[in-house]
Write a protein that holds these residues in place. Structure first.
Motif, PDB file in Angstrom:
ATOM      1  N   ARG A 292       0.861  -1.186   0.000  1.00 12.30           N
ATOM      2  CA  ARG A 292       0.000   0.000   0.000  1.00 12.30           C
ATOM      3  C   ARG A 292       0.899   1.237   0.000  1.00 12.30           C
ATOM      4  O   ARG A 292       1.030   1.930   1.004  1.00 12.30           O
ATOM      5  CB  ARG A 292      -0.881  -0.058   1.258  1.00 12.30           C
ATOM      6  N   PRO A 293       1.557   1.490  -1.137  1.00 12.66           N
ATOM      7  CA  PRO A 293       2.537   2.574  -1.146  1.00 12.66           C
ATOM      8  C   PRO A 293       1.885   3.950  -1.133  1.00 12.66           C
ATOM      9  O   PRO A 293       0.753   4.117  -1.575  1.00 12.66           O
ATOM     10  CB  PRO A 293       3.306   2.352  -2.457  1.00 12.66           C
ATOM     11  N   SER A 294       2.644   4.919  -0.615  1.00  7.30           N
ATOM     12  CA  SER A 294       2.179   6.304  -0.620  1.00  7.30           C
ATOM     13  C   SER A 294       2.322   6.855  -2.036  1.00  7.30           C
ATOM     14  O   SER A 294       3.198   6.443  -2.797  1.00  7.30           O
ATOM     15  CB  SER A 294       3.028   7.126   0.351  1.00  7.30           C
ATOM     16  N   LYS A 295       1.439   7.800  -2.399  1.00  2.55           N
ATOM     17  CA  LYS A 295       1.466   8.345  -3.772  1.00  2.55           C
ATOM     18  C   LYS A 295       2.618   9.324  -3.959  1.00  2.55           C
ATOM     19  O   LYS A 295       3.209   9.418  -5.014  1.00  2.55           O
ATOM     20  CB  LYS A 295       0.127   9.036  -4.084  1.00  2.55           C
ATOM     21  N   GLU A 296       2.929  10.100  -2.913  1.00  2.00           N
ATOM     22  CA  GLU A 296       4.024  11.062  -3.095  1.00  2.00           C
ATOM     23  C   GLU A 296       5.056  10.951  -1.979  1.00  2.00           C
ATOM     24  O   GLU A 296       4.720  10.693  -0.832  1.00  2.00           O
ATOM     25  CB  GLU A 296       3.486  12.493  -3.187  1.00  2.00           C
ATOM     26  N   ALA A 297       6.304  11.132  -2.395  1.00  2.00           N
ATOM     27  CA  ALA A 297       7.413  11.040  -1.438  1.00  2.00           C
ATOM     28  C   ALA A 297       7.495  12.316  -0.609  1.00  2.00           C
ATOM     29  O   ALA A 297       6.951  13.359  -0.985  1.00  2.00           O
ATOM     30  CB  ALA A 297       8.718  10.822  -2.195  1.00  2.00           C
ATOM     31  N   LEU A 298       8.172  12.217   0.517  1.00  2.00           N
ATOM     32  CA  LEU A 298       8.401  13.399   1.371  1.00  2.00           C
ATOM     33  C   LEU A 298       9.466  14.273   0.712  1.00  2.00           C
ATOM     34  O   LEU A 298      10.330  13.760  -0.006  1.00  2.00           O
ATOM     35  CB  LEU A 298       8.896  12.942   2.741  1.00  2.00           C
ATOM     36  N   PRO A 299       9.396  15.591   0.937  1.00  2.00           N
ATOM     37  CA  PRO A 299      10.476  16.434   0.375  1.00  2.00           C
ATOM     38  C   PRO A 299      11.808  16.039   1.015  1.00  2.00           C
ATOM     39  O   PRO A 299      11.921  16.033   2.242  1.00  2.00           O
ATOM     40  CB  PRO A 299      10.057  17.858   0.757  1.00  2.00           C
ATOM     41  N   GLY A 300      12.774  15.644   0.206  1.00  2.00           N
ATOM     42  CA  GLY A 300      14.057  15.163   0.757  1.00  2.00           C
ATOM     43  C   GLY A 300      14.957  16.316   1.149  1.00  2.00           C
ATOM     44  O   GLY A 300      14.545  17.465   1.215  1.00  2.00           O
ATOM     45  N   TYR A 301      16.214  16.008   1.391  1.00  2.00           N
ATOM     46  CA  TYR A 301      17.188  17.040   1.742  1.00  2.00           C
ATOM     47  C   TYR A 301      17.873  17.496   0.462  1.00  2.00           C
ATOM     48  O   TYR A 301      17.993  16.739  -0.482  1.00  2.00           O
ATOM     49  CB  TYR A 301      18.259  16.468   2.684  1.00  2.00           C
ATOM     50  N   THR A 302      18.305  18.727   0.448  1.00  2.00           N
ATOM     51  CA  THR A 302      19.106  19.160  -0.711  1.00  2.00           C
ATOM     52  C   THR A 302      20.459  18.465  -0.606  1.00  2.00           C
ATOM     53  O   THR A 302      21.013  18.343   0.483  1.00  2.00           O
ATOM     54  CB  THR A 302      19.325  20.686  -0.664  1.00  2.00           C
ATOM     55  N   ASP A 303      20.968  18.017  -1.742  1.00  2.00           N
ATOM     56  CA  ASP A 303      22.267  17.343  -1.732  1.00  2.00           C
ATOM     57  C   ASP A 303      23.336  18.335  -1.313  1.00  2.00           C
ATOM     58  O   ASP A 303      23.359  19.470  -1.779  1.00  2.00           O
ATOM     59  CB  ASP A 303      22.603  16.787  -3.119  1.00  2.00           C
ATOM     60  N   PRO A 304      24.231  17.906  -0.411  1.00  2.00           N
ATOM     61  CA  PRO A 304      25.280  18.832   0.034  1.00  2.00           C
ATOM     62  C   PRO A 304      26.237  19.122  -1.106  1.00  2.00           C
ATOM     63  O   PRO A 304      26.526  18.250  -1.922  1.00  2.00           O
ATOM     64  CB  PRO A 304      25.979  18.056   1.152  1.00  2.00           C
ATOM     65  N   LYS A 305      26.715  20.366  -1.163  1.00  2.00           N
ATOM     66  CA  LYS A 305      27.619  20.766  -2.239  1.00  2.00           C
ATOM     67  C   LYS A 305      29.050  20.705  -1.714  1.00  2.00           C
ATOM     68  O   LYS A 305      29.367  21.357  -0.725  1.00  2.00           O
ATOM     69  CB  LYS A 305      27.266  22.201  -2.643  1.00  2.00           C
ATOM     70  N   PRO A 306      29.913  19.877  -2.358  1.00  2.00           N
ATOM     71  CA  PRO A 306      31.291  19.828  -1.858  1.00  2.00           C
ATOM     72  C   PRO A 306      31.963  21.194  -1.998  1.00  2.00           C
ATOM     73  O   PRO A 306      31.758  21.891  -2.983  1.00  2.00           O
ATOM     74  CB  PRO A 306      31.980  18.786  -2.754  1.00  2.00           C
ATOM     75  N   MET A 307      32.722  21.554  -0.988  1.00  2.00           N
ATOM     76  CA  MET A 307      33.388  22.865  -0.981  1.00  2.00           C
ATOM     77  C   MET A 307      34.883  22.725  -1.300  1.00  2.00           C
ATOM     78  O   MET A 307      35.493  23.624  -1.831  1.00  2.00           O
ATOM     79  CB  MET A 307      33.257  23.517   0.396  1.00  2.00           C
ATOM     80  N   VAL A 308      35.469  21.589  -0.917  1.00  2.00           N
ATOM     81  CA  VAL A 308      36.908  21.399  -1.047  1.00  2.00           C
ATOM     82  C   VAL A 308      37.167  20.071  -1.749  1.00  2.00           C
ATOM     83  O   VAL A 308      36.525  19.076  -1.419  1.00  2.00           O
ATOM     84  CB  VAL A 308      37.570  21.361   0.356  1.00  2.00           C
ATOM     85  N   PHE A 309      38.091  20.057  -2.712  1.00  2.00           N
ATOM     86  CA  PHE A 309      38.420  18.818  -3.417  1.00  2.00           C
ATOM     87  C   PHE A 309      39.858  18.428  -3.127  1.00  2.00           C
ATOM     88  O   PHE A 309      40.731  19.284  -3.037  1.00  2.00           O
ATOM     89  CB  PHE A 309      38.237  19.002  -4.931  1.00  2.00           C
ATOM     90  N   SER A 310      40.077  17.122  -2.985  1.00  2.00           N
ATOM     91  CA  SER A 310      41.436  16.634  -2.760  1.00  2.00           C
ATOM     92  C   SER A 310      41.532  15.233  -3.358  1.00  2.00           C
ATOM     93  O   SER A 310      40.556  14.486  -3.342  1.00  2.00           O
ATOM     94  CB  SER A 310      41.731  16.596  -1.261  1.00  2.00           C
TER      95      SER A 310
END
Length: 622
Positions: A298-316
């Motif tokens: 008995r699935p729900s019709k709409e998903a919950l609003p998720g989290y915004t994907d975190p944006k990486p700030m530093v690359f290594s």
């Protein structure tokens, strides 16, 4: 243990009106974990015999550094005494959150699972930058805020002064600010009463199709993925089939329960409850943080609003010292990605370092913690390249390049413009250090946005700064210049064009991509001199002379030479004609020249590690 701490209620028997979901938010080192320890003792879910400091911090690295890295959820019972009628026992779901700016993503996920937040401030230090940042996050989520001053037992504590500061910040009276001591337990019972009285009960429809938000997950080598959820609507029960709404994958619920604080299986989870699910799934990608769990039949019709994907700030770049460890590193990153949704990585190859991964982090502490966890938990020996940020490069023929690594910087073509990420930095410090802080920020290409006094002697200074100038050692310099009193918080604020160039380091005319860097033109010379001097000391002498050069495009801006090792060819000449000695020296010179044409410079692994230890900007490059 308080006499009001009773045996926890069965979750399936807890109606939403008897539930309270809250988290503790504060700046790093303001006593969140210590207060959580006292709550666990006061409510009786941890006995005095089993109690240890930082009980909810599960990793050794958290205990050693005294910081929280992972949010931890725990369920506690609390009985509210009634003037008339029987006492009522409530179930409190508390989430202890990290305080460092690099782990703001953990905090934002915790806030989405709560209705209220305890805003904790050190009574000896007052409001700090991360306190403000976390408070604004909580207000965005419409949470009920309970202001609390901690460490009131310290000799340096000034509760009256900081109560006024807190009250003026969130609106209210200074006497409404609670005063507690996480160390001694003073005021903890009153705080728990306030939690029950002020934080609203969770809302949801018990008869609707079940919906649960995944706010965290960890990997257990024996039981597979353990998923932490907050129930929004309906209920989940053991042995029912569930569906992940983003991936459409279905699983059977093998175990469902709550953390109190050890995992305790229960008969199910209802509206508003916080608990864990075990499905036996071993694939780490099956349980995405922010996904919605529902009933498969008995699935729900709409998903919950998720989290915004975190944006990486530093690359290594992370590379195994032993190339055969590459598959182990890939598996280790997969597992860490599950317990840390903000980690990003993709494979990359370096001429000097072999196969590895380009990883995106939320900040320098995040990078340090991940590297240390990989080394400890998976037994890996790693080299991490100097941290960099993402640049957008536009060439004269209107092509756009996204550069996360200096080796990706386009060469052999004219650059029209380079844009770099900017941040809004907020620095809180005593007013005596304003001049020092402004001088430091301006040396890092900062632009003053404003200044505001938060009391008689504390000031908040706001700057727009390039992220690339912050990620190296800005925080260390800020602390040392303000005797440790300043605190820093920053958030992304878009991109801006800048005069940036790529500095290549050449060994015998060949560029070594691992040592290249993208820096501002004004600092290019200083970086070139720094790296050539450093490599001269680190690379052992060869049989031939090795020039080390720093170059911008085809223009050499700095040079050092490693002298050749020479054999004393004149040792066998005792006296005799000078022309014979000259002949021998010329012969040696020709040999060295031939060697230089065919010889390769071997750069030992230790030289790479020392040169790339992240300390690539030192006093010369300021």
């Amino acid at each position: 243990m308080s006499p009001r701490a009773l045996k926890p209620l069965e979750p399936s028997a807890t109606p939403p009106e008897l539930l309270r979901n809250f988290c503790i938010i504060a700046h790093i080192d303001h006593g969140k974990s210590t207060l959580a320890d006292r709550m666990l003792q006061t409510t009786g879910v941890v006995s005095d015999r089993d109690m240890r400091a930082q009980y909810l911090d599960r990793m050794d690295i958290e205990r050693e550094r005294g910081i929280t890295i992972k949010s931890q959820a725990v369920r506690m019972p609390w009985t509210l005494r009634q003037a008339q009628g029987p006492d009522i026992t409530y179930a409190l779901n508390m989430i202890d959150t990290p305080g460092h700016v690099d782990f703001t993503y953990e905090v934002s996920r915790s806030l989405a699972a709560c209705e209220g937040a305890i805003l904790l401030v050190d009574a000896a230090q007052g409001i700090e930058a991360q306190t403000l940042a976390n408070l604004y996050l909580a207000l965005e989520n419409d949470l009920q805020i309970i202001p609390v001053l901690n460490k009131i037992d310290l000799p340096a504590a000034d509760p009256e002064k900081y109560a006024k500061e807190l009250a003026s910040l969130i609106g209210g009276k200074p006497e409404d600010v609670l005063r507690v001591s996480g160390k001694t337990g003073l005021g903890v019972e009153e705080l728990l009463d306030h939690v029950v009285a002020q934080i609203p009960a969770p809302q949801g429809d018990p008869d609707a199709p079940s919906r649960a938000m995944i706010f965290d997950s960890v990997y257990d080598s024996y039981r597979g993925v353990i998923t932490y959820v907050r129930m929004i609507d309906g209920s989940l029960n053991p042995r029912e089939r569930i569906q992940m709404m983003s991936t459409r994958a279905t699983h059977e619920l093998l175990e469902i329960g709550v953390s109190s604080p050890e995992p305790t299986p229960t008969k199910g989870l209802g509206v508003g409850e916080v608990g864990y699910l075990i499905t036996g799934v071993k694939d780490v990608r099956q349980s995405k943080v922010g996904d919605t769990v529902t009933n498969a039949q008995r699935p729900s019709k709409e998903a919950l609003p998720g989290y915004t994907d975190p944006k990486p700030m530093v690359f290594s770049g992370l590379y195994p010292i032993d190339g055969s460890d590459y598959p182990v590193l890939r598996e280790a990153l997969d597992k860490l990605k599950l317990s840390d949704a903000s980690l990003n990585y993709e494979p990359e190859t370096s001429v000097a370092l072999g196969f590895g991964f380009r990883c995106g982090f939320l900040g320098l502490l995040h990078l340090e913690i991940i590297t240390e966890r990989l080394e400890r938990e998976f037994g890996l020996d790693l080299i991490s390249t100097a941290p960099s940020v993402t640049y957008e490069v536009k060439t004269d023929d209107n092509k756009m390049f996204t550069v996360t690594n200096p080796s990706e910087f386009p060469s052999g073509t004219k650059i029209a413009s380079v844009t770099e990420p900017m941040v809004k930095a907020a620095i809180l410090a005593p007013k005596d250090y304003v001049g020092t802080i402004m001088e430091l920020c301006q040396s890092r290409r900062g632009t003053l946005l404003g200044m505001e006094f938060l009391g008689e002697d504390r000031v908040e200074i706001r700057y727009a700064m390039p992220l690339g100038e912050i990620v190296f050692d800005f925080f260390d310099h800020l602390k040392s210049k303000t005797a440790g009193y300043a605190s820093l918080d920053y958030e992304p604020s878009g991109d801006q064009e800048a005069d940036l160039v790529k500095v290549d380091i050449l060994l015998q005319g060949e560029a070594v991509d691992a040592f290249s860097a993208i820096v501002h033109r004004d600092k290019a010379y200083a970086y070139g001199v720094l790296m050539t001097e450093r490599l001269k000391k680190l690379i052992p002498r060869q049989q031939f002379e090795v020039p080390i050069q720093a170059a911008i495009g085809a223009r050499i801006i700095a040079r050092e030479s490693i002298r050749a090792m020479r054999k004393d060819v004149l040792a066998k000449c005792y006296g005799g004609d000078i022309s014979r000695k000259r002949k021998l020296l010329e012969k040696q010179k020709e040999g060295k020249k031939r060697m230089k044409m065919v010889g390769r410079v071997e750069v030992p692994q230790e030289a790479f590690i020392a040169a790339l230890s992240g300390d690539t900007e030192t006093k010369g490059a300021k």
